[in-house]
Design an enzyme around this catalytic site. Sequence first.
Site, PDB file in Angstrom:
ATOM      1  N   PHE A 156       3.120   7.808   6.108  1.00  0.00           N
ATOM      2  CA  PHE A 156       2.708   6.416   5.954  1.00  0.00           C
ATOM      3  C   PHE A 156       3.885   5.527   5.584  1.00  0.00           C
ATOM      4  O   PHE A 156       4.913   5.995   5.142  1.00  0.00           O
ATOM      5  CB  PHE A 156       1.648   6.312   4.853  1.00  0.00           C
ATOM      6  N   CYS A 157       3.651   4.235   5.749  1.00  0.00           N
ATOM      7  CA  CYS A 157       4.610   3.224   5.314  1.00  0.00           C
ATOM      8  C   CYS A 157       4.943   3.471   3.847  1.00  0.00           C
ATOM      9  O   CYS A 157       4.018   3.708   3.083  1.00  0.00           O
ATOM     10  CB  CYS A 157       3.989   1.833   5.492  1.00  0.00           C
ATOM     11  N   PRO A 158       6.158   3.402   3.386  1.00  0.00           N
ATOM     12  CA  PRO A 158       7.360   2.992   4.119  1.00  0.00           C
ATOM     13  C   PRO A 158       8.196   4.168   4.640  1.00  0.00           C
ATOM     14  O   PRO A 158       9.337   3.955   5.009  1.00  0.00           O
ATOM     15  CB  PRO A 158       8.144   2.254   3.040  1.00  0.00           C
TER      16      PRO A 158
END
Lengths: 196, 75
Positions: B13-15
């Site tokens: 997932f981000c980041p």
Amino acid sequence: MFSTYVLRAVPCGVDKVRKMREAAQQQDRRLSGLREIKMDQKEKMSIILFSGELDKAIAAFILATTAASSNMDVTIYFTFWGLNVLKKTKLSITRAQNILQKMFNVFSTSKLPISKLNMFGLGPWMMKRLMKKSKMASLEDLMKIAKQLNVKYIACTTSCGVMGLNKENLIEDVDEFAGAMTYIEEARKSKVNLFI
Amino acid sequence: MKPNKTLDCTGLFCPMPIINAKTEIEKINSGDIIEIIADDPGFEKDLPAWCKVTGHQFLEIKKEGAVLKGYVKKK
């Protein structure tokens, strides 16, 4: 403006016009030089981490690591409950602390709660489990990455004084111990400023 | 388009895709192309934005179902 220059220049002859042109060119060169210096300078971001909650700390560190990955200089200023994120051990009690400071450190530890649905510690456990399951980076991972990307940590000396914390109570990653002025100095140069 | 390096960030997932892209792009030469594979939907917007900030050249993003393949040329 220009016409006055021309009128003044004409009677004085070609020599003066050439001199003026040279001066203008010099000015141009100086300006473009300044522009280059500005381009080379890294953009800055500063975050005040005031909250000592897991979810807010994660949000701060996600933004810090993302900005640092985009060639920005990032500074996080830890103050008040935000200092709990930096505590080395769960209980940060020292002999020098008075009874109130000891109480603060007993009830507000490095075991961070979450801002909603804390449910006496069940919430953070559930959240960590969910995050692990969906392969999201944990706060510990993000803090490790932040240091690798040279994110600067500043711990607020006033809050440290109030809570009776000293250098030994906090992790070694803290770069500076400083006051509000250091933050302001950092913030005025920053394009992105956040209070979390 | 043949990438010089491929980075697999599926499941992250981000980041993380952006952070990994940053560390990996430092290892390739200027002008080389890196392929970044991710399945975080936000990556579609994040990669061009990251290129805009860092100055690397954003080439394209290919969508293959839920999988996104981004191509970036190092500045």
